[in-house]
Each structure stands twice: as C-alpha cells, then as structure tokens.
Design an enzyme around this catalytic site. Structure first.
Site, PDB file in Angstrom:
ATOM      1  N   ARG A  99       5.744 -30.871  -8.668  1.00 20.24           N
ATOM      2  CA  ARG A  99       6.331 -31.145  -7.348  1.00 20.24           C
ATOM      3  C   ARG A  99       7.378 -30.095  -7.012  1.00 20.24           C
ATOM      4  NH1 ARG A  99      11.246 -31.550  -4.958  1.00 20.24           N
ATOM      5  NH2 ARG A  99      12.012 -32.700  -6.781  1.00 20.24           N
ATOM      6  N   ASP A 100       8.481 -30.098  -7.714  1.00 25.90           N
ATOM      7  CA  ASP A 100       9.597 -29.208  -7.422  1.00 25.90           C
ATOM      8  C   ASP A 100       9.182 -27.745  -7.551  1.00 25.90           C
ATOM      9  OD1 ASP A 100      12.054 -27.934  -7.176  1.00 25.90           O
ATOM     10  OD2 ASP A 100      13.114 -29.326  -8.469  1.00 25.90           O
TER      11      ASP A 100
ATOM     12  N   HIS B 157      19.302 -33.640 -13.458  1.00 29.65           N
ATOM     13  CA  HIS B 157      18.410 -32.608 -12.923  1.00 29.65           C
ATOM     14  C   HIS B 157      19.267 -31.355 -12.762  1.00 29.65           C
ATOM     15  CE1 HIS B 157      14.973 -31.226 -10.281  1.00 29.65           C
ATOM     16  NE2 HIS B 157      15.930 -30.354  -9.965  1.00 29.65           N
TER      17      HIS B 157
ATOM     18  N   ASN C  93      15.007 -24.073 -12.112  1.00 32.18           N
ATOM     19  CA  ASN C  93      15.100 -25.328 -12.854  1.00 32.18           C
ATOM     20  C   ASN C  93      15.183 -25.035 -14.345  1.00 32.18           C
ATOM     21  OD1 ASN C  93      14.926 -27.607 -10.998  1.00 32.18           O
ATOM     22  ND2 ASN C  93      12.912 -26.821 -10.448  1.00 32.18           N
TER      23      ASN C  93
ATOM     24  N   CYS D  89      15.604 -25.106  -4.537  1.00 33.03           N
ATOM     25  CA  CYS D  89      15.687 -25.834  -3.275  1.00 33.03           C
ATOM     26  C   CYS D  89      15.642 -24.859  -2.106  1.00 33.03           C
ATOM     27  CB  CYS D  89      16.965 -26.669  -3.201  1.00 33.03           C
ATOM     28  SG  CYS D  89      17.135 -27.570  -1.643  1.00 33.03           S
TER      29      CYS D  89
END
Length: 312
Positions: free
Chosen positions: A13-14, A207, A249, A240
């Site tokens: 997803r991210d 996160h 990440n 983001c």
C-alpha cells in the site's frame, strides 16, 4: 525472554502508492504471496481511494480478494473516508487503517479536512464498522505525530489530545507515524510514553521513517517503552506525497534483522524475506529499493531467535 514483535508490512500500500508507476495486479499477487511465505502475517495490501487520484490502487478489491486466500494472514486496507470504508468492508478486509493528522496543515493537504472533521469522519467509519462488520479492526494512524514538513514542529499536547479524541470516537488502536522523518529516539520514547499514559493498551503501531537515518534507532526506542507492532516496507519503498521531502519507510529486512539479532522473535524467515525482493523487482523493474541487510548478507553464523515464532 524478550517479548515478540509483530511486523506489519505496508509496502503493497504505502510503497506502491508512492511510486509513479503502477505494479501489475498479478505482480502484486506474487509479491504478497512471497511476503506471506516469508512469515509475514499482517500486510496492508491496498488503499480504497478514487482511481483517478491513485491509479496504483485501482485494483484494490482484487488484491484484497487474493490476499484473503492466504490462511492466517490479517489483510489490512487504508480507508481515508466513509466511501472507502464501504468498499473495504465489501471486499472483506480484516482491518481498516484510517490516516489522521496531528498537524492541521497536513490534514488539509492529505485528506482535505480539518483535524476536527477527520475525528467526525472516524466516528462515522466506526459506526459503519459496528453495524456491518463488528469483527473488523479499526486503527487510526496518526500522521506527522513527530513533526510536519509543512508547518514544522507539532505540539506533543496536540498528539495526545488527538489520540484521546480518536479513542473516544471508537477506534481500537491509535498508532503514531513519523510521516516527515523528523523523529529522534528521545522524542519517540517520550511521545509513546505520553500517549500510552493517555489511552493505555489502545496505543498502536509505530510507523517510522528512515529519512534521516534514524529509523531503526527510533524503532528500538519505541520497543523500549512497550510498542510491539511496527510498520515497515520491503526495500524501504514509500513515503508521503503530501509531506514534501519525506521518504524512506523503515526497511522490513533491516528491521527484522535487528530484532532477530537481539533475540526478539518476529516469526519471519529472513532468507525468504530477502527472496521476496525478486517479485518486487520484477513488478517494478528499475525502481530503486533499499536495505543494508540484503546488500551485506547475513553474518556468518547468524541464527535467528530460538523462541517460538509469533504468528499473531
């Protein structure tokens, strides 16, 4: 014995929504299968958002359907609003994650709502969950909890207030996200401790980003104050798009190596996890992926934790 941890993989997803190209659906299936084979038992597989905004996620329902065929996998989906929640519940996701922002400016940029409006949206999402699928988990992921690239410092009091409001709105968990990669270990310890004091066991995942090289240090700091669920992305994919300059990440492979080397059980086979980079690269040829452990290899004589694997 050290307590086991749950590594929640967010790359499908991210990671995928942060790259320009779209991974083919069949390639997503192959990658998720490889992550599962490595022992990951919680994967955020997609987000339910309009395809015109994120074409990378246009096949969200198909991806959830495939992930549901993997026994024991907790299938997660990100939902920014009520419409996305309806679609995720219809698809059969086991857990919903809702992005909310501690930063007022980031909230408007990311979801086009004020923080107060997002709290109302969360309340509506929880009500819909309770009505249609009470077994489905709901976690609020609080973005920019450690700082914001748009407005700078975010007051810790605001983060604690937001966590309290989200729990009052009915979420099962509230995690903290270092969206902008601004966190440091002392801040991570302090803020997670404050949030846990306010909302107790509803304190959710860490996160954390490696934007400035502190990702693993920050994860260890969170572990030190009781956090046991950590989001990570294979190859460090993700960031983001509404937090300029935020990238990186925490790399799943490096995080698993750190914990396993310390004797902290992850339930993940590092060799198979590194092999899962093959379908990732095949699905996104030429896309840069990162990780110190895959590049260096496992140390001679390395043995993973001898404790029982954590399949939670």
């Amino acid at each position: 014995m050290p307590e086991a941890v749950l590594i929640s993989e967010v790359g499908p997803r991210d990671g995928l929504q942060s790259v320009a190209r779209t991974m083919p659906t069949e390639s997503k299936f192959a990658w998720i299968d490889a992550l599962y084979a490595a022992g990951l038992r919680e994967i955020e597989v997609c987000s339910f958002v309009p395809a015109k905004l994120l074409p990378q996620m246009a096949d969200a329902a198909e991806v959830v359907k495939h992930a549901l065929t993997l026994p024991g996998l907790r299938v997660m989906a990100l939902v920014p609003n009520l419409r996305g929640t309806e679609a995720a519940l219809a698809a059969g996701a086991h857990k919903l994650t809702i992005p909310v922002s501690a930063s007022a400016a980031h909230s408007l940029a990311n979801v086009r709502r004020t923080r107060e409006q997002m709290i109302d949206e969360v309340r509506a999402i929880v009500a819909l969950r309770n009505e249609r699928a009470p077994q489905v988990g709901v976690e609020a992921g609080m973005s920019t909890a450690f700082g914001c690239t748009i407005e700078g410092n975010v007051a810790e009091d605001d983060v604690v207030w937001m966590a309290e409001q989200l729990v009052a709105a009915g979420v099962d968990e509230c995690g903290l996200s270092d969206t902008s990669g601004m966190a440091n270990p002392a801040q991570v310890r302090r803020l997670f401790t404050r949030v846990r004091s306010a909302i107790g066991e509803r304190t959710g995942a860490a996160h954390l980003h490696n934007t400035r090289g502190l990702g693993l240090a920050n994860c260890l700091a969170a572990y030190d104050v009781g956090v046991r669920t950590f989001d990570a992305s294979q190859g460090g994919l993700g960031g983001c798009p509404y937090a300029p300059g935020a990238s990186g990440n925490v790399v799943t492979e490096d995080l698993v190596f750190m914990f396993e080397a310390m004797g902290i059980v992850t339930g993940i086979d590092l060799g198979k996890l590194i092999e899962a980079r093959v379908p990732l690269k095949a699905g996104l040829p030429g896309e840069p992926i990162y990780g110190m452990t895959p590049e260096a290899g496992l140390p001679k004589g390395f043995k993973p934790s001898l404790s029982e694997k954590a399949d939670a």
